[in-house]
Design an enzyme around this catalytic site. Structure first.
Site, mmCIF file in Angstrom:
data_model
loop_
_atom_site.group_PDB
_atom_site.id
_atom_site.type_symbol
_atom_site.label_atom_id
_atom_site.label_comp_id
_atom_site.label_asym_id
_atom_site.label_seq_id
_atom_site.Cartn_x
_atom_site.Cartn_y
_atom_site.Cartn_z
ATOM 1 N N GLU A 195 61.125 57.129 3.353
ATOM 2 C CA GLU A 195 60.439 58.119 2.540
ATOM 3 C C GLU A 195 58.946 57.839 2.530
ATOM 4 O OE1 GLU A 195 62.333 57.549 -1.221
ATOM 5 O OE2 GLU A 195 61.063 55.862 -1.787
ATOM 6 N N ARG A 252 74.757 50.348 -12.638
ATOM 7 C CA ARG A 252 75.157 49.024 -13.101
ATOM 8 C C ARG A 252 74.186 48.566 -14.175
ATOM 9 N NH1 ARG A 252 70.976 46.167 -10.929
ATOM 10 N NH2 ARG A 252 70.220 46.765 -8.873
ATOM 11 N N LYS A 270 71.728 57.173 -1.166
ATOM 12 C CA LYS A 270 70.449 57.749 -1.576
ATOM 13 C C LYS A 270 70.293 59.225 -1.227
ATOM 14 C CE LYS A 270 67.929 53.419 -1.888
ATOM 15 N NZ LYS A 270 69.156 52.619 -1.957
#
Length: 656
Positions: free
Chosen positions: A200, A292, A119
């Site tokens: 976050e 994906r 990330k």
């Protein structure tokens, strides 16, 4: 480089393996399925051209065993490996191992998976492209705690190397952060093999909107419009739809532009999804990229008419993008719901057991791996299928989903069908005011609405279905039997414990049924497998049935009722009264689900307070904390960390 794909190994299980097999068969590509021992009854095993048992008792031995999967592909002369979603689908080391063995990996390159799957790297990458991001901190538990003074609460904790909601937690204040980080780290290590975390700023009323991408690996990419996946519970998507409703043209264009910029800059290969958060003012921020195929890809297929798995295989074979951007057209609106083996009426506790019956609705797509007689394992995610509908507009799609949910029967286990039926009928969903935290914030109200829907159903409808099924269907409706019921037409039933009496008179093909002395005209009776359809005073009803050991389970409008009568010997219920005192019953703590004990907080002799944590059980990738119901002392502990427990198994005894 172009290559011919004649045979693929599917490094996954369940409905996504079935989904891949269906497209492979259409294209004439042979398939090799792999399965763990507790998955032997899955449809993907019987549908594949070949199937191989992965021996072992853990995911590390089976679906996450990279070396074994690659060696199997080599031994079977497979040209490609398709990872599906979850498991190893976003594992860069696995993708590299596959390609190093000379096998085609159907997905992004190892470098792209590494870049976008981690990330912090992904955020740094997209920031350089001018894509808005939410500020955050990455690292191990101690690294993040050292930054605690710089963090703005509430926070969202998530695994740095993974997705699917695993390890995600909302942390409202600083005091809660250490424990939340430890729990998230444990899940991150288990599911992704990497304990690094990312925190976050949490946006409490944001929508989750994602853009579906396809890239050819040479800098060319197209989007296949966007999806809204805002209805979530415990960070797992529950309802998905496409296109995303209630977006301004500017916001929609920005989302597409940002997504394409990321894909093109990365020379992205294969199917990918860029996830964004969109707030009430339609500001949008990059959330993450899934390198994906997504669980919710069928809604995109429904609005475009395209087969995304076929696109994946075409791109993997080096054939490039099948269509240009302006050749991809959008039509109508699609909705998908995830059918899970869980009981919403009892805190969504997972449900395992044998699938007793499956009957599918008309005019809906059903992606699943279950079939009658299959034993559903508690070792995996609770999702057992996806129901997808497509309509000319959103309102029509919602109506179709309501009908489809009413028409789906999965007997033998508990499911979340009635909860989903309530959700798609909820005013907030229909009026476009939901957000990612809507279910959690309104769960009590939503469950109350689900209960009210059940209570509003007339009990006479499942009661009539029971009588029609047992006494007037097929060979059961012989002349002698009908003569008998003309003499003795009174049916005494119990429906969820409530006494119901019906008086039935038959006249040719119709019935006159008296309920509470009110006459009801019942006609147009039609039997179809586990369904009996009929009209009451001209209004049609579809009702489903599944036989249980001591009753018949009747499903009507997604709700289930246990019905029995004295006319069926096996349904005669012998009432037994417990002589145990309340205190004695409370002293035995039993498991209310199948699962594995992953933590134990007490030992014999410990003095407990009511509500104190005793242990944690993991079932279907969800953790359940067992608490003490009373002030007490631990008398005997019957389980230990790592033990697999069965439903109703004794965990510990309390005294005092």
């Amino acid at each position: 480089m172009r290559r011919k794909i004649n045979k693929i190994l599917i490094a996954n299980r369940g409905e996504i393996a079935v989904r891949i097999i269906r497209t492979a068969k259409k294209l004439g590509v042979r398939t090799l399925a792999v399965y763990a021992g507790d998955d032997a009854g899955s449809l993907h095993v019987s549908m594949a051209d070949e199937a191989f048992l992965l021996e072992g008792s853990s995911l590390a031995d089976t679906y996450l065993n990279q070396q074994k999967l690659v060696q199997l592909a080599l031994d079977a002369n497979a040209d490609a490996i398709h990872p599906g979603y979850g498991f190893l689908s976003e594992n860069a080391a696995f993708a590299a191992l596959v390609e190093a063995a000379g096998i085609c990996f159907v997905g992004a390159t190892p470098e792209q998976i590494s870049l976008m799957g981690e990330k912090t790297q992904a955020i740094d990458f997209v920031k350089e492209l001018g894509v808005p991001v939410i500020p955050g901190v990455r690292g191990a538990v101690n690294d993040i705690i050292r930054e605690i003074a710089e963090l703005e609460f509430p926070l969202l904790v998530k695994a740095a190397a993974g997705g699917g909601g695993k390890g995600m937690q909302i942390v409202p204040k600083a005091a809660d952060l250490p424990l939340a980080l430890q729990q998230a780290q444990r899940q991150a290590r288990e599911y992704f093999g990497n304990g690094e975390l990312f925190v976050e700023k949490y946006l409490p009323k944001a929508r989750h909107v994602e853009v579906q991408l396809m890239g050819d690996g040479n800098g060319n990419a197209v989007h296949l419009f966007e999806r809204d996946c805002s209805l979530q519970r415990r960070y797992q998507k529950v309802v998905e739809e496409a296109p995303a409703p209630n977006l301004s043209d500017k916001t929609r264009a920005n989302l597409h532009r940002y997504a394409l910029k990321i894909a093109e800059a990365a020379n992205y290969r294969g199917a990918g999804t860029i996830e964004f958060l969109v707030d009430e003012k339609q500001n949008c921020w990059f959330l993450e990229m899934n390198t994906r195929l997504q669980v919710e890809h069928p809604v995109t297929e429904a609005i475009t008419g395209l087969d995304l798995v076929e696109w994946q295989l075409q791109i993997a074979a080096g054939n490039g993008l099948p269509l240009l951007q302006d050749e991809i057209q959008l039509s109508g609106h699609a909705i998908e719901v995830r059918i899970c083996a869980e009981d919403p009426a009892h805190y969504f506790v997972p449900s395992s057991g044998t699938i007793a019956a499956v009957q599918l609705p008309d005019h809906a797509r059903w992606d699943s791996f279950v079939s009658p007689g299959m034993l559903l394992s508690p070792a995996y995610d609770s999702m057992i299928g996806k129901l997808i509908v497509h309509g000319s507009d959103r309102d029509k799609a919602i109506a179709q989903m309501q009908t489809a949910l009413d028409g789906l029967l999965l007997g033998g286990i508990k499911t979340n069908q009635s909860f989903l039926r309530m959700l798609v009928s909820d005013a907030a969903f229909q009026n476009l005011t939901v957000h990612t935290n809507y279910i959690e914030q309104n769960l009590a109200v939503l469950l109350g609405a689900m209960t009210n829907q059940r209570l509003a159903l007339l009990p006479v409808i499942p009661a009539i279905a029971y009588v029609l099924h047992h006494f007037f269907s097929g060979s059961k409706a012989s002349g002698n039997q009908l003569d008998y019921w003309r003499i003795n037409p009174v049916f005494q039933l119990q429906l969820n414990g409530e006494e119901i009496e019906l008086v039935v008179r038959k006249d040719r093909s119709d019935y006159l049924i008296y309920y509470k002395n009110e006459p009801l005209s019942v006609g147009d009776v039609f039997y179809n497998n586990q369904r009996v359809s009929f009209k009451i005073n001209g209004t049609g009803h579809d009702v489903y049935w599944v036989e249980k050991s001591n009753c018949t389970e009747i499903q009507y409008d997604t709700h289930r009722f246990d019905v029995r009568s004295r006319h069926i010997p096996s349904h005669v219920k012998l009432e037994r009264k417990s002589t145990a005192a309340n205190g004695e019953r409370q002293s035995l703590i039993v498991a209310e689900l199948f699962g594995k004990v992953i933590d134990v907080f007490v030992e014999a002799g410990d003095i407990l307070k009511k509500g104190q944590k005793l242990l944690v059980i993991e079932s279907m990738k969800t953790e359940f904390t067992i608490q003490s119901p009373v002030d007490a002392v631990v008398k005997t502990l019957h389980v230990s960390k790592g033990k697999t427990v069965q439903d109703k198994e004794l965990l510990l005894e309390l005294e005092g």
